[in-house]
Design a protein around this motif. Structure first.
Motif, PDB file in Angstrom:
ATOM      1  N   ALA A  18      -6.331  17.596   6.448  1.00 58.90           N
ATOM      2  CA  ALA A  18      -5.416  18.198   5.912  1.00 58.90           C
ATOM      3  C   ALA A  18      -3.562  18.282   6.514  1.00 58.90           C
ATOM      4  N   ARG A  19      -4.008  18.200   7.648  1.00 59.04           N
ATOM      5  CA  ARG A  19      -2.793  17.082   8.440  1.00 59.04           C
ATOM      6  C   ARG A  19      -2.707  15.483   8.372  1.00 59.04           C
ATOM      7  N   GLN A  20      -3.170  14.778   7.870  1.00 57.95           N
ATOM      8  CA  GLN A  20      -3.249  13.093   7.678  1.00 57.95           C
ATOM      9  C   GLN A  20      -2.460  13.305   5.946  1.00 57.95           C
ATOM     10  N   ARG A  21      -2.752  14.120   4.885  1.00 50.79           N
ATOM     11  CA  ARG A  21      -2.623  14.425   3.908  1.00 50.79           C
ATOM     12  C   ARG A  21      -0.974  14.537   4.020  1.00 50.79           C
ATOM     13  N   ALA A  22      -1.113  15.690   4.413  1.00 57.35           N
ATOM     14  CA  ALA A  22      -0.054  16.820   4.595  1.00 57.35           C
ATOM     15  C   ALA A  22       1.794  15.381   4.775  1.00 57.35           C
ATOM     16  N   VAL A  23       1.492  14.482   5.812  1.00 56.14           N
ATOM     17  CA  VAL A  23       2.145  13.863   6.058  1.00 56.14           C
ATOM     18  C   VAL A  23       2.377  12.492   5.452  1.00 56.14           C
ATOM     19  N   LEU A  24       1.478  12.292   4.630  1.00 58.17           N
ATOM     20  CA  LEU A  24       2.099  11.358   3.538  1.00 58.17           C
ATOM     21  C   LEU A  24       2.109  11.962   2.467  1.00 58.17           C
ATOM     22  N   VAL A  25       2.296  12.772   1.643  1.00 62.44           N
ATOM     23  CA  VAL A  25       2.888  13.706   0.725  1.00 62.44           C
ATOM     24  C   VAL A  25       4.206  13.727   1.279  1.00 62.44           C
ATOM     25  N   LEU A  26       4.346  14.256   2.348  1.00 60.17           N
ATOM     26  CA  LEU A  26       5.885  14.294   2.814  1.00 60.17           C
ATOM     27  C   LEU A  26       6.118  13.088   2.521  1.00 60.17           C
ATOM     28  N   ARG A  27       5.588  12.148   3.224  1.00 58.27           N
ATOM     29  CA  ARG A  27       6.279  10.561   3.430  1.00 58.27           C
ATOM     30  C   ARG A  27       6.622   9.519   1.846  1.00 58.27           C
ATOM     31  N   TYR A  28       5.536  10.426   0.941  1.00 57.68           N
ATOM     32  CA  TYR A  28       5.361   8.918   0.156  1.00 57.68           C
ATOM     33  C   TYR A  28       5.880   9.977  -1.189  1.00 57.68           C
ATOM     34  N   TYR A  29       5.509  11.252  -1.118  1.00 53.88           N
ATOM     35  CA  TYR A  29       5.637  11.408  -2.309  1.00 53.88           C
ATOM     36  C   TYR A  29       7.560  12.563  -2.555  1.00 53.88           C
ATOM     37  N   GLU A  30       7.035  13.463  -1.340  1.00 53.15           N
ATOM     38  CA  GLU A  30       8.648  13.682  -1.332  1.00 53.15           C
ATOM     39  C   GLU A  30       9.868  13.167  -0.618  1.00 53.15           C
ATOM     40  N   ASP A  31       9.345  11.652  -0.471  1.00 57.36           N
ATOM     41  CA  ASP A  31      10.765  10.458  -0.050  1.00 57.36           C
ATOM     42  C   ASP A  31      11.118  10.643   1.122  1.00 57.36           C
ATOM     43  N   LEU A  32      10.336  12.027   2.044  1.00 54.25           N
ATOM     44  CA  LEU A  32      11.625  12.502   3.442  1.00 54.25           C
ATOM     45  C   LEU A  32      11.882  11.333   4.501  1.00 54.25           C
ATOM     46  N   PRO A  33      12.501  11.655   5.201  1.00 54.06           N
ATOM     47  CA  PRO A  33      12.615  10.682   7.110  1.00 54.06           C
ATOM     48  C   PRO A  33      11.680  11.367   7.567  1.00 54.06           C
TER      49      PRO A  33
ATOM     50  N   ILE B 145       0.664  -1.109  -0.076  1.00 58.56           N
ATOM     51  CA  ILE B 145      -0.186  -0.218  -0.188  1.00 58.56           C
ATOM     52  C   ILE B 145       0.830   1.182   0.183  1.00 58.56           C
ATOM     53  N   ASP B 146       2.099   1.403   0.489  1.00 56.68           N
ATOM     54  CA  ASP B 146       3.366   2.321   0.658  1.00 56.68           C
ATOM     55  C   ASP B 146       3.321   2.355  -1.083  1.00 56.68           C
ATOM     56  N   GLU B 147       3.174   1.787  -1.944  1.00 60.27           N
ATOM     57  CA  GLU B 147       3.773   2.228  -2.858  1.00 60.27           C
ATOM     58  C   GLU B 147       2.650   2.174  -3.636  1.00 60.27           C
ATOM     59  N   LEU B 148       2.047   1.272  -3.821  1.00 60.47           N
ATOM     60  CA  LEU B 148       0.222   2.081  -4.462  1.00 60.47           C
ATOM     61  C   LEU B 148       0.176   4.247  -4.006  1.00 60.47           C
ATOM     62  N   VAL B 149      -0.116   4.555  -2.795  1.00 58.02           N
ATOM     63  CA  VAL B 149       0.022   5.639  -2.145  1.00 58.02           C
ATOM     64  C   VAL B 149       1.508   6.617  -2.705  1.00 58.02           C
ATOM     65  N   ARG B 150       2.317   5.958  -2.987  1.00 64.20           N
ATOM     66  CA  ARG B 150       3.596   6.644  -3.655  1.00 64.20           C
ATOM     67  C   ARG B 150       3.242   7.045  -4.675  1.00 64.20           C
ATOM     68  N   ARG B 151       2.800   6.197  -6.121  1.00 66.22           N
ATOM     69  CA  ARG B 151       2.296   6.172  -7.078  1.00 66.22           C
ATOM     70  C   ARG B 151       1.103   7.149  -7.427  1.00 66.22           C
ATOM     71  N   THR B 152       0.059   6.501  -6.846  1.00 63.52           N
ATOM     72  CA  THR B 152      -0.829   7.317  -6.779  1.00 63.52           C
ATOM     73  C   THR B 152      -0.645   9.187  -7.094  1.00 63.52           C
TER      74      THR B 152
END
Lengths: 406, 170
Positions: B110-125, A3-10
């Motif tokens: 917004a907070r939940q989404r921000a955390v996911l964007v930082l972790r999974y889109y920006e790939d930040l530790p 699911i981590d990867e799915l979130v990333r791709r999405t």
């Protein structure tokens, strides 16, 4: 795939859908300047919520008394604080208030053409607003503005087109923002200052083709319709209304209010009629008598008697037709001024015009585009210059007044 | 701000606005108008401190994250833009899943989404995420965990085991 990867791709795919707004840096810099100057509003003193003249308004309070004997009463408004004629005949644009009878120039804009590509340009406006405190016009950072009748409030757009319209009341007042369903290219106050008429566009209505060899291709309009915003309830309703394909007015085809605020209209280039009227729900309606007989901005006089008309008289460019008798009265040159256009009624007997400095028969000093605002008595009495001459109204840097009920 | 500074600001916006706008778009749950507002607000803050900001992009990003979270705090509401429906031509299950995932992401706070964007889109530790949002690493960890759980709640088809492109996970 986890699911981590799915979130990333999405997230990556989804972010591709973001569109970068045009001229983002300019918007930010304008916004910064705006926050520096605050949202000062005019305003020129009038306190009457209902404008001069007579309007039929349901059960209104008049001088502390409620007239509930009828479902609707005719309200004669408080007299305007001043009907005095004031102007700045030496300056163009004016530095001090221009006003006559029941009409004032509370705002004006100076326009420019900015080239955005090899073949396209955008008309931009620098708006100035009359500041009663400073007794002069001050430039504002807004992309569009319209002053409410009475001059107490101003409707603004941050950019053209805009996704929201702002209303500022009082000097330094907060801006009340109203989000719109469709982008706006123009906004106008209703005559009772209770509603806004927004003309909606899909693109920038001020974009045009760059002229080549003095010839300019016409830009198709992106107009989508109009929105009426009720300021008391905050409700707004969009009515889709694309222009007639035969209309030859280019990109900007704004809607205007009828004099009594019960209808809106657009210009029409195919006979019969110079205007098409609609009710506030988007349905076609017949217009007031005579209103669709002229393209002149002044329209019908406040008492409904006079309509701007063509003249057979070669010693004049403009005429007025008496609606009741059909009599046509030429608006002849006066005090060395050749009357070119009738732009706003000051009262039933006086009209504000564009006039050039006459150089004999149908000829102007400089050019026909060098003109000034001139108050004219329809019966041929004295004419009063209200501003100085603008050098050439066809060239960037020229100013255009906006007339508001005082 | 003098003319040279203004020119430098314009160059910065021109070069970086695509990336910044993508981020704003994700933070606002796919709402183009809200994203433009968010980015403009962050850029306005940045330009006000233009002389003293050494790393403008990092500053704008942090301003957007914090602004988005603070708007949410103040309004207690999120802007939810519905992504396009499922009727995609290829009908691929993986595409459908990502559409479901968008819908679910748009419904997070917004907070939940921000955390996911930082972790999974920006790939930040986690530590950097905590620094940007001004909270502890523990809060980042628990918010990320709750956010993923919320996504599964919002879109049951995302619950494991699930299949993407025919690849079964038991």
């Amino acid at each position: 795939m986890t699911i981590d990867e799915l979130v990333r791709r999405t997230l990556r795919d989804w972010s591709d859908e973001a569109r970068v707004p045009s001229d983002l840096a300019s918007r930010v810099l304008r916004r910064r300047r705006r926050s520096g100057v605050k949202a000062f509003a005019v305003v020129a003193g009038a306190t009457a919520a209902v404008v001069a003249g007579a309007l039929t308004v349901p059960a209104l309070v008049q001088k502390g008394q409620v007239d509930d004997s009828r479902s609707a009463v005719v309200v004669l408004t408080e007299p305007s604080p001043s009907a005095e004629t004031v102007g700045d005949p030496e300056s163009a644009p004016p530095r001090t208030l221009v006003a006559a009878g029941g009409t004032a120039v509370y705002s004006y804009y100076v326009w420019d053409q900015v080239k955005i590509s090899d073949d396209r340009q955008v008309l931009t406006r620098a708006w100035s607003l009359y500041d009663k405190g400073g007794q002069t016009y001050e430039q504002t950072p807004w992309a569009w503005l319209d002053v409410a009748p009475g001059g107490e409030s101003v409707a603004v757009l941050e950019q053209v087109p805009a996704r929201r319209v702002g209303v500022v009341t009082g000097r330094g007042g907060e801006v009340r923002w109203i989000d719109l369903e469709r982008p706006a290219g123009a906004v106008r106050w209703s005559p009772d200052a209770k509603k806004l008429l927004v003309t909606n566009y899909g693109g920038n209505p001020d974009e045009s083709y760059v002229p080549v060899n003095n010839s300019q291709k016409m830009m198709p309009t992106s107009r989508t319709g109009y929105t009426v915003v009720d300021l008391d309830s905050g409700q707004s309703a969009f009515h889709a209304l694309e222009p007639d394909e035969n209309n030859r007015f280019g990109g900007r085809q704004d809607f205007s209010w009828s004099t009594d605020g019960t209808l809106v209209w657009e210009h029409n280039s195919t006979p019969p009629g110079t205007k098409k009227f609609y009710d506030l729900d988007g349905n076609p309606r017949p217009g007031p008598p005579g209103a669709a007989e002229t393209y002149e901005a002044a329209g019908v006089s406040p008492d409904g008697r006079w309509i701007p008309a063509q003249t057979p008289d070669k010693n004049a460019a403009m005429a007025l037709k008496d609606v009741r008798t059909g009599e046509v009265l030429s608006v002849k040159p006066i005090d060395g001024q050749w009357i070119e256009q009738l732009v706003a009624w000051a009262d039933d007997g006086h009209v504000i015009t564009w006039a050039c400095e006459s150089k004999g028969f149908n000829s102007c000093v400089g050019s026909e585009f060098r003109n000034r605002l001139l108050l004219v008595d329809v019966n041929g009495g004295e004419a009063v210059p209200l501003t100085g001459y603008r050098e050439n109204n066809q060239k960037p840097g020229s100013w255009e007044p906006v007339f508001t009920r005082r | 701000m003098d003319a040279a500074e203004e020119r430098r600001f314009r160059e910065f916006v021109s070069a970086r606005s695509p990336a910044l706008m993508r981020l704003a778009y994700l933070l606002t749950g796919g709402d183009q108008h809200a994203a433009e507002d968010l980015l403009q607000t962050a850029l306005a803050r940045t330009v006000a401190r233009w002389r003293s900001v050494e790393a403008p992009e990092a500053y704008v990003r942090q301003a957007m994250y914090r602004q988005q979270v603070s708007w949410w705090r103040r309004r207690r509401e999120t802007v939810v833009a519905e992504p396009p429906g499922r009727a995609l031509a290829d009908g691929a299950h993986g595409v459908d899943l990502r559409i479901d995932m968008r819908r679910a992401l748009a419904k997070l706070t917004a907070r939940q989404r921000a955390v996911l964007v930082l972790r999974y889109y920006e790939d930040l530790p986690e530590a950097e995420v905590a620094g940007i949002l001004g909270c502890s690493v523990g809060t980042v960890r628990s918010t990320a965990h709750r956010s993923l759980a919320r996504l599964r709640e919002l879109a049951p088809e995302l619950r494991e085991p699930y299949t993407i492109f025919g690849e079964a996970k038991a």
